[in-house]
Write a protein that holds these residues in place. Sequence first.
Motif, PDB file in Angstrom:
ATOM      1  N   ALA A  34       0.829  -1.208   0.000  1.00  0.00           N
ATOM      2  CA  ALA A  34       0.000   0.000   0.000  1.00  0.00           C
ATOM      3  C   ALA A  34       0.862   1.256   0.000  1.00  0.00           C
ATOM      4  N   VAL A  35       1.927   1.271   0.812  1.00  0.00           N
ATOM      5  CA  VAL A  35       2.835   2.423   0.834  1.00  0.00           C
ATOM      6  C   VAL A  35       3.514   2.576  -0.523  1.00  0.00           C
ATOM      7  N   ALA A  36       3.932   1.461  -1.113  1.00  0.00           N
ATOM      8  CA  ALA A  36       4.576   1.504  -2.423  1.00  0.00           C
ATOM      9  C   ALA A  36       3.629   2.038  -3.479  1.00  0.00           C
ATOM     10  N   TRP A  37       2.362   1.702  -3.377  1.00  0.00           N
ATOM     11  CA  TRP A  37       1.365   2.190  -4.325  1.00  0.00           C
ATOM     12  C   TRP A  37       1.225   3.705  -4.226  1.00  0.00           C
ATOM     13  N   LEU A  45       2.884  -0.977  -6.349  1.00  0.00           N
ATOM     14  CA  LEU A  45       1.890  -1.935  -5.867  1.00  0.00           C
ATOM     15  C   LEU A  45       2.176  -3.328  -6.395  1.00  0.00           C
ATOM     16  N   VAL A  46       2.433  -3.440  -7.680  1.00  0.00           N
ATOM     17  CA  VAL A  46       2.724  -4.750  -8.276  1.00  0.00           C
ATOM     18  C   VAL A  46       3.998  -5.334  -7.668  1.00  0.00           C
ATOM     19  N   SER A  47       4.997  -4.500  -7.467  1.00  0.00           N
ATOM     20  CA  SER A  47       6.257  -4.969  -6.870  1.00  0.00           C
ATOM     21  C   SER A  47       6.038  -5.463  -5.447  1.00  0.00           C
ATOM     22  N   GLY A  48       5.284  -4.706  -4.666  1.00  0.00           N
ATOM     23  CA  GLY A  48       5.019  -5.103  -3.289  1.00  0.00           C
ATOM     24  C   GLY A  48       4.229  -6.396  -3.200  1.00  0.00           C
ATOM     25  N   GLU A 105       8.337  -3.833 -17.160  1.00  0.00           N
ATOM     26  CA  GLU A 105       8.231  -2.396 -16.904  1.00  0.00           C
ATOM     27  C   GLU A 105       7.237  -2.096 -15.784  1.00  0.00           C
ATOM     28  N   TYR A 106       6.563  -3.134 -15.273  1.00  0.00           N
ATOM     29  CA  TYR A 106       5.568  -2.954 -14.219  1.00  0.00           C
ATOM     30  C   TYR A 106       6.134  -3.175 -12.825  1.00  0.00           C
ATOM     31  N   LEU A 107       7.440  -3.306 -12.698  1.00  0.00           N
ATOM     32  CA  LEU A 107       8.056  -3.551 -11.393  1.00  0.00           C
ATOM     33  C   LEU A 107       8.993  -2.418 -11.012  1.00  0.00           C
ATOM     34  N   ASP A 108       9.004  -2.098  -9.753  1.00  0.00           N
ATOM     35  CA  ASP A 108       9.933  -1.134  -9.180  1.00  0.00           C
ATOM     36  C   ASP A 108      10.861  -1.926  -8.267  1.00  0.00           C
TER      37      ASP A 108
END
Length: 135
Positions: A34-37, A45-48, A105-108
């Motif tokens: 949630a914090v990542a989002w 969000l996807v990474s978390g 490209e959807y990951l941090d």
Amino acid sequence: MGGTQRTAPRTRRPTPAHVFARRATLATGLLCSAVAWVVAGPEGLVSGLLATLLVVAFLWSGFVPLYVTRALRSSVGVGLGVLLLTYALRLALVLVVLRLAAPSEYLDGRWLGLTMIGCALTWTAVHVAVVVRTS
């Protein structure tokens, strides 16, 4: 016929510490997601969520070798071999998933790593707190 009847070994229920560790780890992962989002957007969000899934699956599946060796009623050497083999396979699976997800490209990467570390530390801290409290 006069033989002893062999029954299946009883499976033990998870201890309250394990149940609490599972819930705390999942809560930590969801909080980090949630914090990542909020901070990094959908990529965070996807990474978390991916990190939470990987850590929870890795740690929860650690009980599989214990159940396998108990069901086989095997010696300590066989149990250790099963434990080491399943650990190596679980670790390899996590690394393969991370390798396949890396070019996405959807990951941090920052939030992926932070969430994995947070979940692993939560799991460890809960178990250490339970051991310290009960001894």
